[in-house]
Design an enzyme around this catalytic site. Structure first.
Site, short mmCIF file in Angstrom:
data_model
loop_
_atom_site.label_atom_id
_atom_site.label_comp_id
_atom_site.label_asym_id
_atom_site.label_seq_id
_atom_site.Cartn_x
_atom_site.Cartn_y
_atom_site.Cartn_z
N ASP A 18 0.81 -1.22 0.00
CA ASP A 18 0.00 0.00 0.00
C ASP A 18 0.84 1.27 0.00
O ASP A 18 0.38 2.33 0.38
CB ASP A 18 -0.93 0.02 1.22
CG ASP A 18 -0.19 -0.20 2.54
OD1 ASP A 18 1.04 0.02 2.56
OD2 ASP A 18 -0.84 -0.58 3.53
N GLU A 40 -1.79 -8.46 -1.58
CA GLU A 40 -2.17 -7.81 -0.33
C GLU A 40 -3.33 -6.84 -0.57
O GLU A 40 -3.38 -5.72 -0.06
CB GLU A 40 -0.99 -7.08 0.31
CG GLU A 40 -1.19 -6.77 1.80
CD GLU A 40 -0.05 -5.96 2.40
OE1 GLU A 40 0.86 -6.58 2.98
OE2 GLU A 40 -0.07 -4.72 2.28
N GLU A 54 -1.49 5.49 3.25
CA GLU A 54 -1.64 4.10 2.80
C GLU A 54 -3.10 3.70 2.52
O GLU A 54 -3.37 2.95 1.58
CB GLU A 54 -1.01 3.15 3.82
CG GLU A 54 0.50 3.19 3.86
CD GLU A 54 1.06 4.29 4.74
OE1 GLU A 54 2.28 4.33 4.92
OE2 GLU A 54 0.27 5.11 5.27
N HIS A 138 7.02 5.06 12.79
CA HIS A 138 7.27 5.97 11.69
C HIS A 138 6.01 6.57 11.08
O HIS A 138 6.09 7.31 10.10
CB HIS A 138 8.03 5.24 10.57
CG HIS A 138 7.21 4.14 9.92
ND1 HIS A 138 7.08 2.90 10.47
CD2 HIS A 138 6.49 4.15 8.77
CE1 HIS A 138 6.30 2.16 9.69
NE2 HIS A 138 5.93 2.90 8.65
N ARG A 140 3.09 8.70 9.72
CA ARG A 140 2.97 10.15 9.49
C ARG A 140 1.88 10.77 10.36
O ARG A 140 2.02 11.92 10.79
CB ARG A 140 2.66 10.42 8.02
CG ARG A 140 3.77 10.06 7.06
CD ARG A 140 3.45 10.58 5.67
NE ARG A 140 4.25 9.90 4.66
CZ ARG A 140 4.20 10.21 3.36
NH1 ARG A 140 3.41 11.16 2.94
NH2 ARG A 140 4.94 9.53 2.50
N HIS A 171 13.66 5.29 12.08
CA HIS A 171 13.41 5.74 10.71
C HIS A 171 14.18 7.02 10.44
O HIS A 171 14.39 7.85 11.33
CB HIS A 171 11.90 5.98 10.54
CG HIS A 171 11.45 6.08 9.13
ND1 HIS A 171 11.62 7.21 8.37
CD2 HIS A 171 10.81 5.20 8.33
CE1 HIS A 171 11.10 7.01 7.16
NE2 HIS A 171 10.62 5.80 7.11
#
Length: 299
Positions: A18, A40, A54, A138, A140, A171
């Site tokens: 994604d 997926e 995503e 990580h 956002r 990250h």
């Protein structure tokens, strides 16, 4: 990708997951008139802002996908409810579990010293027998206040439990690096590593007592190793793990993160319940089923 598609003339383009590159690859194939196969497919939270971006990427990808390879029944049902033809949806499991089990089996006979360089300061910890908690973060949507809260929780945990080693491959995004190093950089039992390649990461995950993460894939990988997962998100597209008991949503609230981590460290019955739960995301044969499905339609 347009040049590659023109030169290769593929019968189908497979995209996985994604990420934004997943959607870009699917869009390039769609523009070129090449059928898209989405590995997926069908994961959903129902919230376009979480995870961001995503959730939008997978919705947009599935809208232009011809062949859908769904990892779970919930994902298949979501695709059918959105109008995907049933003859173009296959229940396969997730290839992330295939990869995890393949690597795990090969690591069993490989010396830990092979990954001394990548594991850096955590190498001696992993080689020992002290409790280890693997942390990844990580997302956002957690940038800013969310990450500040996560770091406050980790600092409280590391300070109150000095016998536990908290290993965090950080990250590279400055929105992650800055708060993590400000809050945690001075603690002797917090090991801040550079991002790890997949094989040493699996080695670390297999060594961990449990995993504290906001990742999607780790929610599927860790249960295959018998590792409980505490998910630092408010919603998950992998609700199957929560229902099976392998994962628990803790959000970014420091009190909740601290309480659930301590519960796994102190309550052996609670730990056993999560570590022995069934992994609903696959049995290691997703790639085999995907190939068989493609063979059935492509000949």
């Amino acid at each position: 990708l347009a040049e590659v598609l023109s030169a290769e003339q593929p019968d189908v383009v497979l995209v996985q997951g994604d990420t934004t590159t997943t959607f870009a690859g699917a869009l390039a194939a769609f523009y070129a008139g090449v059928p898209v196969g989405h590995v997926e497919a069908g994961l959903r939270t129902g919230d376009l802002t979480a995870p961001f971006p995503e959730e939008a990427n997978r919705l947009l990808t599935d809208r232009i996908t011809t062949y859908h390879f769904a990892p779970t029944k919930r994902c298949r049902d979501a695709l059918l409810a959105e109008g995907a033809p049933s003859v173009r949806v296959w229940l396969t499991g997730n290839t992330v579990v295939d990869a995890l089990l393949w690597v795990r089996d090969r690591l069993r006979d490989a010396p830990l010293a092979d990954h001394r360089t990548e594991l850096a300061s955590a190498y001696e910890i992993i080689a020992g027998d002290a409790p280890v908690v693997l942390v990844t973060g990580h997302r956002r949507e957690s940038f800013g206040g969310g990450f500040q809260d996560i770091c406050r929780a980790l600092r409280q945990l590391a300070t109150s439990r000095p016998e536990v080693h908290w290993v965090y491959p950080v990250h590279l995004n400055p929105e992650v690096q800055t708060p993590v190093r400000q809050h945690l950089g001075d603690l002797p039992n917090v090991h801040l590593l550079a991002p790890l390649a997949y094989v040493p990461f699996v080695r670390l995950m297999d060594r961990a007592t449990f995993v504290l993460t906001d990742s999607g894939g780790v929610q599927e990988e860790a249960p295959a190793l018998g590792k409980p997962v505490l998910v630092m998100r408010e919603v998950t597209e992998r609700q199957e793990g929560v229902e099976a008991g392998t994962a628990r949503l803790v959000g970014t609230d420091p009190d909740c993160i601290v309480a659930e981590c301590l519960r796994l460290l102190d309550d052996s019955a609670a730990y056993r319940a999560m570590s022995r739960a069934h992994n609903p995301f696959g049995d290691g044969r997703a790639a085999e089923r995907t190939v068989a499905a493609l063979a059935s339609v492509l000949g």
